[in-house]
Design a protein around this motif. Sequence first.
Motif, PDB file in Angstrom:
ATOM      1  N   GLU A 519      -2.752  -7.623   4.814  1.00 54.04           N
ATOM      2  CA  GLU A 519      -1.991  -8.373   3.822  1.00 54.04           C
ATOM      3  C   GLU A 519      -2.783  -8.419   2.521  1.00 54.04           C
ATOM      4  OE1 GLU A 519      -0.461 -12.953   3.006  1.00 54.04           O
ATOM      5  OE2 GLU A 519      -1.034 -12.336   5.051  1.00 54.04           O
ATOM      6  N   VAL A 520      -2.116  -8.079   1.412  1.00 56.91           N
ATOM      7  CA  VAL A 520      -2.770  -8.086   0.099  1.00 56.91           C
ATOM      8  C   VAL A 520      -2.807  -9.523  -0.418  1.00 56.91           C
ATOM      9  CG1 VAL A 520      -2.712  -7.216  -2.269  1.00 56.91           C
ATOM     10  CG2 VAL A 520      -1.942  -5.754  -0.380  1.00 56.91           C
ATOM     11  N   ARG A 521      -4.034 -10.018  -0.719  1.00 53.15           N
ATOM     12  CA  ARG A 521      -4.181 -11.399  -1.145  1.00 53.15           C
ATOM     13  C   ARG A 521      -4.600 -11.530  -2.604  1.00 53.15           C
ATOM     14  NH1 ARG A 521      -6.704 -14.551   4.165  1.00 53.15           N
ATOM     15  NH2 ARG A 521      -4.905 -14.102   5.534  1.00 53.15           N
ATOM     16  N   TYR A 536      -6.635  -8.645   3.753  1.00 56.11           N
ATOM     17  CA  TYR A 536      -7.129  -9.167   5.019  1.00 56.11           C
ATOM     18  C   TYR A 536      -6.425  -8.407   6.138  1.00 56.11           C
ATOM     19  CZ  TYR A 536      -8.101 -12.471   8.824  1.00 56.11           C
ATOM     20  OH  TYR A 536      -8.490 -13.042  10.012  1.00 56.11           O
ATOM     21  N   VAL A 537      -7.233  -7.808   7.032  1.00 53.81           N
ATOM     22  CA  VAL A 537      -6.662  -7.003   8.123  1.00 53.81           C
ATOM     23  C   VAL A 537      -6.137  -7.944   9.191  1.00 53.81           C
ATOM     24  CG1 VAL A 537      -7.078  -5.189   9.817  1.00 53.81           C
ATOM     25  CG2 VAL A 537      -8.293  -5.138   7.624  1.00 53.81           C
ATOM     26  N   THR A 538      -4.837  -7.925   9.370  1.00 54.71           N
ATOM     27  CA  THR A 538      -4.199  -8.846  10.327  1.00 54.71           C
ATOM     28  C   THR A 538      -3.974  -8.222  11.696  1.00 54.71           C
ATOM     29  OG1 THR A 538      -2.015  -8.134   9.556  1.00 54.71           O
ATOM     30  CG2 THR A 538      -3.011 -10.055   8.469  1.00 54.71           C
ATOM     31  N   ASP A 539      -3.991  -6.846  11.795  1.00 57.95           N
ATOM     32  CA  ASP A 539      -3.718  -6.206  13.087  1.00 57.95           C
ATOM     33  C   ASP A 539      -4.344  -4.812  13.090  1.00 57.95           C
ATOM     34  OD1 ASP A 539      -2.556  -5.819  15.664  1.00 57.95           O
ATOM     35  OD2 ASP A 539      -0.991  -4.613  14.718  1.00 57.95           O
ATOM     36  N   GLY A 540      -4.926  -4.438  14.236  1.00 57.68           N
ATOM     37  CA  GLY A 540      -5.453  -3.092  14.369  1.00 57.68           C
ATOM     38  C   GLY A 540      -6.618  -2.818  13.441  1.00 57.68           C
ATOM     39  N   LEU A 541      -6.592  -1.682  12.791  1.00 56.91           N
ATOM     40  CA  LEU A 541      -7.662  -1.320  11.871  1.00 56.91           C
ATOM     41  C   LEU A 541      -7.106  -0.443  10.763  1.00 56.91           C
ATOM     42  CD1 LEU A 541      -8.591   1.936  12.413  1.00 56.91           C
ATOM     43  CD2 LEU A 541      -9.364   0.915  14.538  1.00 56.91           C
ATOM     44  N   THR A 577      -9.705  -5.681  12.632  1.00 58.88           N
ATOM     45  CA  THR A 577      -8.919  -6.914  12.518  1.00 58.88           C
ATOM     46  C   THR A 577      -9.841  -8.111  12.236  1.00 58.88           C
ATOM     47  OG1 THR A 577      -7.354  -6.027  14.113  1.00 58.88           O
ATOM     48  CG2 THR A 577      -7.258  -8.398  13.717  1.00 58.88           C
ATOM     49  N   GLY A 578      -9.365  -9.014  11.350  1.00 56.89           N
ATOM     50  CA  GLY A 578     -10.091 -10.245  11.057  1.00 56.89           C
ATOM     51  C   GLY A 578     -11.089 -10.124   9.934  1.00 56.89           C
ATOM     52  N   TYR A 579     -11.159  -8.965   9.278  1.00 62.31           N
ATOM     53  CA  TYR A 579     -12.113  -8.787   8.185  1.00 62.31           C
ATOM     54  C   TYR A 579     -11.377  -8.579   6.873  1.00 62.31           C
ATOM     55  CZ  TYR A 579     -15.898  -8.271  11.572  1.00 62.31           C
ATOM     56  OH  TYR A 579     -16.804  -8.494  12.565  1.00 62.31           O
ATOM     57  N   GLU A 580     -12.056  -9.019   5.803  1.00 62.09           N
ATOM     58  CA  GLU A 580     -11.517  -8.786   4.467  1.00 62.09           C
ATOM     59  C   GLU A 580     -12.069  -7.461   3.937  1.00 62.09           C
ATOM     60  OE1 GLU A 580     -12.689 -12.184   2.232  1.00 62.09           O
ATOM     61  OE2 GLU A 580     -10.989 -13.416   2.925  1.00 62.09           O
ATOM     62  N   CYS A 581     -11.296  -6.867   3.057  1.00 57.71           N
ATOM     63  CA  CYS A 581     -11.726  -5.576   2.523  1.00 57.71           C
ATOM     64  C   CYS A 581     -10.992  -5.297   1.225  1.00 57.71           C
ATOM     65  CB  CYS A 581     -11.453  -4.445   3.518  1.00 57.71           C
ATOM     66  SG  CYS A 581      -9.705  -4.216   3.917  1.00 57.71           S
ATOM     67  N   GLY A 582     -11.505  -4.296   0.504  1.00 58.13           N
ATOM     68  CA  GLY A 582     -10.826  -3.807  -0.693  1.00 58.13           C
ATOM     69  C   GLY A 582     -10.194  -2.450  -0.397  1.00 58.13           C
ATOM     70  N   ILE A 583      -8.884  -2.347  -0.621  1.00 54.65           N
ATOM     71  CA  ILE A 583      -8.157  -1.124  -0.299  1.00 54.65           C
ATOM     72  C   ILE A 583      -7.736  -0.447  -1.596  1.00 54.65           C
ATOM     73  CG2 ILE A 583      -6.175  -0.128   0.908  1.00 54.65           C
ATOM     74  CD1 ILE A 583      -6.102  -2.646   2.645  1.00 54.65           C
ATOM     75  N   ASN A 584      -8.079   0.805  -1.706  1.00 52.05           N
ATOM     76  CA  ASN A 584      -7.699   1.574  -2.889  1.00 52.05           C
ATOM     77  C   ASN A 584      -6.732   2.667  -2.438  1.00 52.05           C
ATOM     78  OD1 ASN A 584      -7.491   2.761  -5.353  1.00 52.05           O
ATOM     79  ND2 ASN A 584      -9.555   3.627  -5.392  1.00 52.05           N
ATOM     80  N   VAL A 585      -5.463   2.490  -2.812  1.00 51.29           N
ATOM     81  CA  VAL A 585      -4.472   3.524  -2.532  1.00 51.29           C
ATOM     82  C   VAL A 585      -4.196   4.282  -3.828  1.00 51.29           C
ATOM     83  CG1 VAL A 585      -3.376   2.294  -0.619  1.00 51.29           C
ATOM     84  CG2 VAL A 585      -2.572   1.916  -2.942  1.00 51.29           C
ATOM     85  N   ASP A 586      -3.651   5.488  -3.691  1.00 51.49           N
ATOM     86  CA  ASP A 586      -3.404   6.300  -4.881  1.00 51.49           C
ATOM     87  C   ASP A 586      -2.123   5.845  -5.589  1.00 51.49           C
ATOM     88  OD1 ASP A 586      -1.912   7.044  -2.724  1.00 51.49           O
ATOM     89  OD2 ASP A 586      -2.156   9.207  -2.983  1.00 51.49           O
ATOM     90  N   TRP A 587      -2.083   4.525  -5.900  1.00 50.39           N
ATOM     91  CA  TRP A 587      -0.917   3.905  -6.555  1.00 50.39           C
ATOM     92  C   TRP A 587      -1.376   2.599  -7.176  1.00 50.39           C
ATOM     93  CZ3 TRP A 587       2.996   0.056  -4.534  1.00 50.39           C
ATOM     94  CH2 TRP A 587       4.167   0.058  -5.316  1.00 50.39           C
ATOM     95  N   ASN A 588      -1.058   2.357  -8.429  1.00 49.86           N
ATOM     96  CA  ASN A 588      -1.596   1.203  -9.149  1.00 49.86           C
ATOM     97  C   ASN A 588      -0.648   0.014  -9.203  1.00 49.86           C
ATOM     98  OD1 ASN A 588      -4.186   2.067  -9.832  1.00 49.86           O
ATOM     99  ND2 ASN A 588      -3.420   3.265 -11.567  1.00 49.86           N
ATOM    100  N   ASP A 589       0.505   0.057  -8.526  1.00 49.91           N
ATOM    101  CA  ASP A 589       1.485  -1.025  -8.627  1.00 49.91           C
ATOM    102  C   ASP A 589       1.493  -1.940  -7.417  1.00 49.91           C
ATOM    103  OD1 ASP A 589       2.246  -0.156 -11.104  1.00 49.91           O
ATOM    104  OD2 ASP A 589       3.847   1.136 -10.349  1.00 49.91           O
ATOM    105  N   VAL A 590       0.375  -2.000  -6.682  1.00 51.05           N
ATOM    106  CA  VAL A 590       0.293  -2.913  -5.539  1.00 51.05           C
ATOM    107  C   VAL A 590       0.261  -4.353  -6.062  1.00 51.05           C
ATOM    108  CG1 VAL A 590      -1.021  -3.545  -3.485  1.00 51.05           C
ATOM    109  CG2 VAL A 590      -0.977  -1.173  -4.261  1.00 51.05           C
ATOM    110  N   GLN A 591       0.968  -5.257  -5.350  1.00 47.73           N
ATOM    111  CA  GLN A 591       1.043  -6.654  -5.767  1.00 47.73           C
ATOM    112  C   GLN A 591       0.603  -7.576  -4.632  1.00 47.73           C
ATOM    113  OE1 GLN A 591       5.017  -7.543  -7.134  1.00 47.73           O
ATOM    114  NE2 GLN A 591       5.042  -5.798  -8.599  1.00 47.73           N
TER     115      GLN A 591
END
Length: 607
Positions: A519-521, A536-541, A577-591
């Motif tokens: 989930e993007v926070r 925040y990774v809510t499920d799996g990896l 799962t359960g860890y915070e992270c920074g995700i960089n996708v090849d798209w700049n319009d994530v909200q």
Amino acid sequence: MSKVRIYNLARDLGVDNGKMLEILDGLGVSYKSVSSTIEDETVDLIKQILEEEAAGEPAPAPTNTPAPEPVQASAPQAQAETQAASQSAPTATVEREPEPAAPAAREIPHRAPVVTIMGHVDHGKTSLLDYIRKTKVAAKEAGGITQHVGAFEARTSKGKVVFIDTPGHEAFTTIRARGANVADIAIIVIAADDSLMPQTREAIAHAQAAKVPMIVAINKVDLPQADAERVKTDLTQLNLVPEEYGGDLIVVPVSARTGEGVEDLLEYISLTAELEDLRADPKGEFRGVVIESRVDRQAGVLATVMVQEGTLHVGDFLVVGEGYGKIKAMTDSNGGRIKDAGPSTPVQILGFNEAPASGEQVRSAKNEHQAREVVAGRVGVRRDAEEARGRRRLSLEEMMGPLGETRTVNVILRADTQGSLEAIQGILAKKETDDVKINVLLAGIGSPTEGDVLLASTAEATILCFSVTAAGGVKKTAEQKGIELKSFRIIYELIDEVDRLIKGNVEPVFEERYLGRAEVRMIIKHPKSGNIAGSYVTDGLLRRNAKAKVTRNRQVVYQGTIVGLKRFKDDVREVQTGYECGINVDWNDVQEGDIIEASEMVEVTQA
């Protein structure tokens, strides 16, 4: 009940083999070739059919008898309209005109077959060539000249036959590997007192890879210990069934010492050539191939060229590989000077500056300017190809052609013992599937040879060795030709390699497998990486380079790739799962509030 061969019956009855086969087809008689045998009852039916056809032939005779009359009737033109005989005169004259107007000259004529002789050492290849040379070549200067020219012509009752005087199968395959289809027929010589030997098997494999008709000549049948039946039986182990056993392989017992069976061998060569329907246009564009070349101290570079199409003339400009030359003189196989040479004619040419390699294709040019242009174009193509090879390696699909429904893996096997060889072949037979067939081109005992590498190059095969290793020269040749040559000490490793080859020949099946979601926070703006989704990774990896699907209000708004993952300031490969992270996708319009779901394509193991 006696039997007679089809071609013998055709010869006795004075009809060609094609006509005889047409009659047999009409009678519904099955046969494999013109050398097959038929029953006496069938012979009687054929004779009856030919007699009935002959009985109906006198009908056209009257059309030929008025032929002289038009010459006599054409003089008195005043009586042409009143006499009935004169009415047939114009008709006869009209019938004569279409014959030269639409002649059969435009039809491409037949050419002589080109034959190469292969087999094991000391089985009599050279002796057989020598016997044919002495009896079938003009005696004038035929002795030593032929050895230099590398090919000679034999005149038989069926016409000319050309023999390439390079009986070694390695030279044969070298020419084939360059794409030059020189030989039309391969004669496999097997000694009656020795049967199949390693080089015999190699020669057969080379001929099969070249896809040329084979004729087996069982030599030395005059020896007391000769056993031709043993040779025929051994041939069946290679799936080569002689005609006597119900197959389609022509087997001829011969003796190079006494000449026994040599005439039959030449007859079979002519019959095979007739069935192959070999043709070449002497008036077409010239095309040829280099058989061999050498440097003479006095004359200079001498190259033996086999004319395949068109006609070669003294003074022509020729292009060979990246070189060219002008024909100053030509010599035939008897040592005589000639000014032109048509299809299926071996000639020795003087005029090249450098000795061309065996198997190089020869083309003609109108003048020296055009020859230079062709050479410059070939140099450019070679350089482009070298640059392309430097950038990437050929894939398996490119080496074996486009993938079809059923594919073939060609392999050459070498092992330390016959028992190991048979065990490996048995395992490989069980590995075949409906989609992939394993074709063992050659299975032999001992280390691989350069001949194996040449065969692998021709047939696009892989050489697999068990408990034997290749010599340094063989390895170097394999590297130069891009042939995979692998040695194994453990049989399971060899089988794993075969599985890899089979797998490479089957189109892989992939399925998309779910990894996890986050989930993007918050959105973090980065000057170089763009917008980074603090999640925040809510499920799996989540895994770097995995497929990413961005969902917003239960609707997919973007599908792409996770190009980067961070934990604090560190780049990481995956986040659980359960860890915070920074995700960089090849798209700049994530909200904020978006859901990023990760998945990957996984190859499905096929049964």
